[in-house]
Design a protein around this motif. Structure first.
Motif, PDB file in Angstrom:
ATOM      1  N   PRO A 269      63.990  21.971  15.926  1.00 55.55           N
ATOM      2  CA  PRO A 269      64.669  22.997  16.723  1.00 55.55           C
ATOM      3  C   PRO A 269      64.107  24.390  16.509  1.00 55.55           C
ATOM      4  N   GLY A 270      64.512  25.284  17.408  1.00 52.00           N
ATOM      5  CA  GLY A 270      64.251  26.693  17.209  1.00 52.00           C
ATOM      6  C   GLY A 270      65.356  27.314  16.364  1.00 52.00           C
ATOM      7  N   PRO A 271      65.368  28.645  16.238  1.00 51.64           N
ATOM      8  CA  PRO A 271      66.414  29.323  15.469  1.00 51.64           C
ATOM      9  C   PRO A 271      67.791  28.955  15.996  1.00 51.64           C
ATOM     10  N   PHE A 272      68.746  28.720  15.098  1.00 55.74           N
ATOM     11  CA  PHE A 272      70.027  28.166  15.529  1.00 55.74           C
ATOM     12  C   PHE A 272      70.760  29.071  16.510  1.00 55.74           C
ATOM     13  N   ARG A 273      70.901  30.340  16.182  1.00 57.26           N
ATOM     14  CA  ARG A 273      71.689  31.229  17.039  1.00 57.26           C
ATOM     15  C   ARG A 273      71.096  31.289  18.442  1.00 57.26           C
ATOM     16  N   PHE A 274      69.775  31.393  18.527  1.00 53.93           N
ATOM     17  CA  PHE A 274      69.120  31.424  19.835  1.00 53.93           C
ATOM     18  C   PHE A 274      69.288  30.083  20.535  1.00 53.93           C
ATOM     19  N   SER A 275      69.088  28.989  19.808  1.00 55.42           N
ATOM     20  CA  SER A 275      69.230  27.656  20.402  1.00 55.42           C
ATOM     21  C   SER A 275      70.643  27.438  20.923  1.00 55.42           C
ATOM     22  N   TYR A 276      71.617  27.889  20.166  1.00 55.98           N
ATOM     23  CA  TYR A 276      73.028  27.677  20.512  1.00 55.98           C
ATOM     24  C   TYR A 276      73.424  28.479  21.738  1.00 55.98           C
ATOM     25  N   ASN A 277      73.012  29.735  21.797  1.00 54.47           N
ATOM     26  CA  ASN A 277      73.461  30.627  22.861  1.00 54.47           C
ATOM     27  C   ASN A 277      72.579  30.609  24.108  1.00 54.47           C
ATOM     28  N   TRP A 279      69.913  27.952  24.733  1.00 57.90           N
ATOM     29  CA  TRP A 279      69.504  26.600  25.142  1.00 57.90           C
ATOM     30  C   TRP A 279      70.656  25.597  25.056  1.00 57.90           C
ATOM     31  N   LEU A 280      71.814  26.033  24.609  1.00 53.63           N
ATOM     32  CA  LEU A 280      73.003  25.173  24.467  1.00 53.63           C
ATOM     33  C   LEU A 280      72.735  23.977  23.562  1.00 53.63           C
ATOM     34  N   GLN A 281      71.872  24.159  22.582  1.00 50.30           N
ATOM     35  CA  GLN A 281      71.608  23.153  21.548  1.00 50.30           C
ATOM     36  C   GLN A 281      72.557  23.393  20.378  1.00 50.30           C
ATOM     37  N   ASP A 282      73.393  22.433  20.091  1.00 52.06           N
ATOM     38  CA  ASP A 282      74.337  22.563  18.975  1.00 52.06           C
ATOM     39  C   ASP A 282      73.855  21.704  17.812  1.00 52.06           C
ATOM     40  N   TRP A 283      72.649  22.020  17.315  1.00 48.59           N
ATOM     41  CA  TRP A 283      72.046  21.090  16.364  1.00 48.59           C
ATOM     42  C   TRP A 283      72.732  21.099  15.003  1.00 48.59           C
ATOM     43  N   GLU A 284      73.545  22.090  14.737  1.00 53.88           N
ATOM     44  CA  GLU A 284      74.334  22.056  13.508  1.00 53.88           C
ATOM     45  C   GLU A 284      75.320  20.875  13.551  1.00 53.88           C
ATOM     46  N   ILE A 285      76.020  20.741  14.673  1.00 52.10           N
ATOM     47  CA  ILE A 285      76.941  19.625  14.845  1.00 52.10           C
ATOM     48  C   ILE A 285      76.176  18.308  14.945  1.00 52.10           C
ATOM     49  N   TRP A 286      74.992  18.326  15.563  1.00 49.55           N
ATOM     50  CA  TRP A 286      74.195  17.093  15.653  1.00 49.55           C
ATOM     51  C   TRP A 286      73.856  16.578  14.263  1.00 49.55           C
ATOM     52  N   ALA A 287      73.541  17.514  13.365  1.00 51.72           N
ATOM     53  CA  ALA A 287      73.224  17.097  11.994  1.00 51.72           C
ATOM     54  C   ALA A 287      74.472  16.582  11.284  1.00 51.72           C
ATOM     55  N   LEU A 288      75.573  17.325  11.409  1.00 51.25           N
ATOM     56  CA  LEU A 288      76.821  16.902  10.777  1.00 51.25           C
ATOM     57  C   LEU A 288      77.308  15.568  11.316  1.00 51.25           C
ATOM     58  N   GLY A 289      77.103  15.338  12.616  1.00 45.35           N
ATOM     59  CA  GLY A 289      77.602  14.134  13.261  1.00 45.35           C
ATOM     60  C   GLY A 289      76.666  12.949  13.176  1.00 45.35           C
ATOM     61  N   ASN A 290      75.601  13.067  12.391  1.00 46.85           N
ATOM     62  CA  ASN A 290      74.677  11.951  12.189  1.00 46.85           C
ATOM     63  C   ASN A 290      73.994  11.531  13.487  1.00 46.85           C
ATOM     64  N   LEU A 291      73.749  12.488  14.378  1.00 46.99           N
ATOM     65  CA  LEU A 291      73.019  12.190  15.603  1.00 46.99           C
ATOM     66  C   LEU A 291      71.524  12.363  15.437  1.00 46.99           C
ATOM     67  N   VAL A 292      71.101  13.031  14.374  1.00 41.52           N
ATOM     68  CA  VAL A 292      69.679  13.116  14.026  1.00 41.52           C
ATOM     69  C   VAL A 292      69.512  12.752  12.554  1.00 41.52           C
ATOM     70  N   ASP A 293      68.339  12.269  12.222  1.00 41.78           N
ATOM     71  CA  ASP A 293      68.053  11.833  10.848  1.00 41.78           C
ATOM     72  C   ASP A 293      67.224  12.836  10.065  1.00 41.78           C
ATOM     73  N   GLU A 294      66.593  13.760  10.768  1.00 40.47           N
ATOM     74  CA  GLU A 294      65.636  14.649  10.110  1.00 40.47           C
ATOM     75  C   GLU A 294      65.538  15.951  10.904  1.00 40.47           C
ATOM     76  N   LEU A 295      65.474  17.071  10.186  1.00 37.77           N
ATOM     77  CA  LEU A 295      65.186  18.361  10.798  1.00 37.77           C
ATOM     78  C   LEU A 295      63.788  18.811  10.381  1.00 37.77           C
ATOM     79  N   VAL A 296      62.995  19.198  11.357  1.00 36.71           N
ATOM     80  CA  VAL A 296      61.714  19.839  11.072  1.00 36.71           C
ATOM     81  C   VAL A 296      61.845  21.274  11.562  1.00 36.71           C
ATOM     82  N   VAL A 297      62.182  22.172  10.655  1.00 35.25           N
ATOM     83  CA  VAL A 297      62.529  23.553  11.014  1.00 35.25           C
ATOM     84  C   VAL A 297      61.257  24.390  11.093  1.00 35.25           C
TER      85      VAL A 297
END
Length: 392
Positions: A269-277, A279-297
């Motif tokens: 992903p890109g930076p969280f705040r930018f992604s969230y506001n 690109w509507l990417q909520d990757w924090e919840i995706w990580a918490l919810g076990n929807l992804v296995d790995e982050l490459v920041v």
């Protein structure tokens, strides 16, 4: 790209802590990787790598010799694939060179023989060239602004002067036709090539200005009884659209578990705040919810001090606390920008010291056409020494 993260107001820190502890307690979060990844992104552009079997074999040999253990080859870009697909056309240059070459399967086979992992990278996600075949055939699949427009100018393009092939549009992640095609594109390469997973990035997104097309508007009315707000930053409207994107990821995850149970779902992903506001990417919840296995920041800070500062941001600390394997994307070289080996040494050791792996962008920046004045031989020797000391 530096990552700047702060928990959203809608998910207070206390709730995050309690939710994380609960998920870890029941084993919902993945265990940390046994050892950090040392990987590289590989693409066809700008590189001749995909069009020659001998070149592919040589590249895998060289990468393995320097301690690289994971490859992230681009398999979906500019509206085309690098294999014959039921869902999209084959990349024109590959079709011209040798349609039977099948570079992703060939690369995977060569890597597996050397004990390496392969996680194909679906770079374009839901983005398409404006003149793509799927756009011509299914205009009803496009996300639109409130004025009905669809076009985006990205990577130096110009809305007024660039041809359609250089402009971008976005497919609707809420539309069942888009979902079936997207999951089909991913599933066929996983099945055909026996890869170890797939990777999505910041193009797996829903641009915040979009969502006023007929299909989305009708779906929102059905769910809420209201018209979409004229303000695309309206929080309820943003949250609803984020949920549609998350729904597609959840559907993909479910299908991957059903048919390819051992496959990793990686996200860069890109930076969280930018992604969230934006690109509507909520990757924090995706990580918490076990929807992804790995982050490459992605951390493309030029200076070592800037790179080190970004490693200490709360998102990375939290991700590790959640049990999420985290790798750091580092710029090795691209275009006119090549990171010298002394700086790469410092950056890699900083990441490794925090228990994180590294993924380089990109292949030609290691010791290829973007190796800079140090030259290929010195760079190869430098990476081999660096990896053996940072990841013994």
């Amino acid at each position: 790209m530096p990552l700047r993260v702060r928990l959203k107001g809608s998910l207070p820190a206390l709730l995050t802590t309690l939710l994380t502890a609960g998920l870890q307690g029941i084993g919902a979060l993945p265990a940390l990787a046994a050892s950090p990844r040392v990987g590289v992104w590989l693409t066809n552009s700008p590189s001749p790598l995909y069009y020659d079997r001998r070149r592919l074999e040589k590249a895998v040999d060289e990468l393995a010799a320097t301690g690289i253990n994971t490859l992230y080859p681009n398999v979906w870009s500019r509206g085309a694939t690098f294999h014959r697909s039921r869902f999209a056309p084959i990349e024109p240059a590959l079709l011209k060179a040798d349609a039977s070459l099948d570079p992703i399967c060939h690369l995977t086979s060569a890597a597996h023989r050397r004990g390496m992992k392969v996680i194909p990278w679906f770079e374009y996600g839901l983005m398409e060239p404006a003149d793509a075949e799927v756009v011509r055939r299914h205009p009803e699949w496009l996300l639109r602004r409130s004025d009905g427009s669809t076009l985006y100018a990205m990577h130096g393009a110009n809305l007024k002067t660039s041809p359609l092939k250089d402009l971008r549009v976005w497919l609707n992640p809420a539309h069942p036709g888009v979902r079936a095609r997207f999951i089909g594109l991913i599933g066929e390469i996983v099945q055909r090539c026996n890869v170890d997973g797939i990777q999505l990035d910041d193009h797996f997104a829903w641009p915040v200005e979009l969502g006023y097309d007929t299909y989305t508007s009708a779906l929102f009315r059905k769910d809420t009884g209201r018209e979409p707000p004229s303000d695309y930053n309206n929080r309820e409207w943003m949250t609803w659209r984020r949920q549609q994107l998350t729904g597609l990821l959840r559907e993909l995850r479910r299908e991957m578990k059903r048919s390819h149970s051992g496959s990793v779902v990686s996200l860069s992903p890109g930076p969280f705040r930018f992604s969230y506001n934006h690109w509507l990417q909520d990757w924090e919840i995706w990580a918490l919810g076990n929807l992804v296995d790995e982050l490459v920041v992605q951390n493309y800070a030029y200076s070592v001090n800037g790179f080190a500062k970004d490693l200490d941001q709360s998102a990375l600390v939290k991700a590790r606390r959640w049990g999420m394997p985290v790798q750091i994307g580092i710029l090795a070289g691209f275009g006119k920008r090549t990171t010298p080996m002394p700086a790469l040494n410092q950056k890699v050791k900083l990441a490794a010291g925090k228990g994180m792996g590294v993924i380089y962008f990109y292949w030609e920046g290691l010791w290829g056409v973007h190796a800079g004045p140090e030259g290929a031989a010195a760079r190869k020797a430098g990476f081999r020494k660096l990896h053996s000391s940072a990841f013994p």
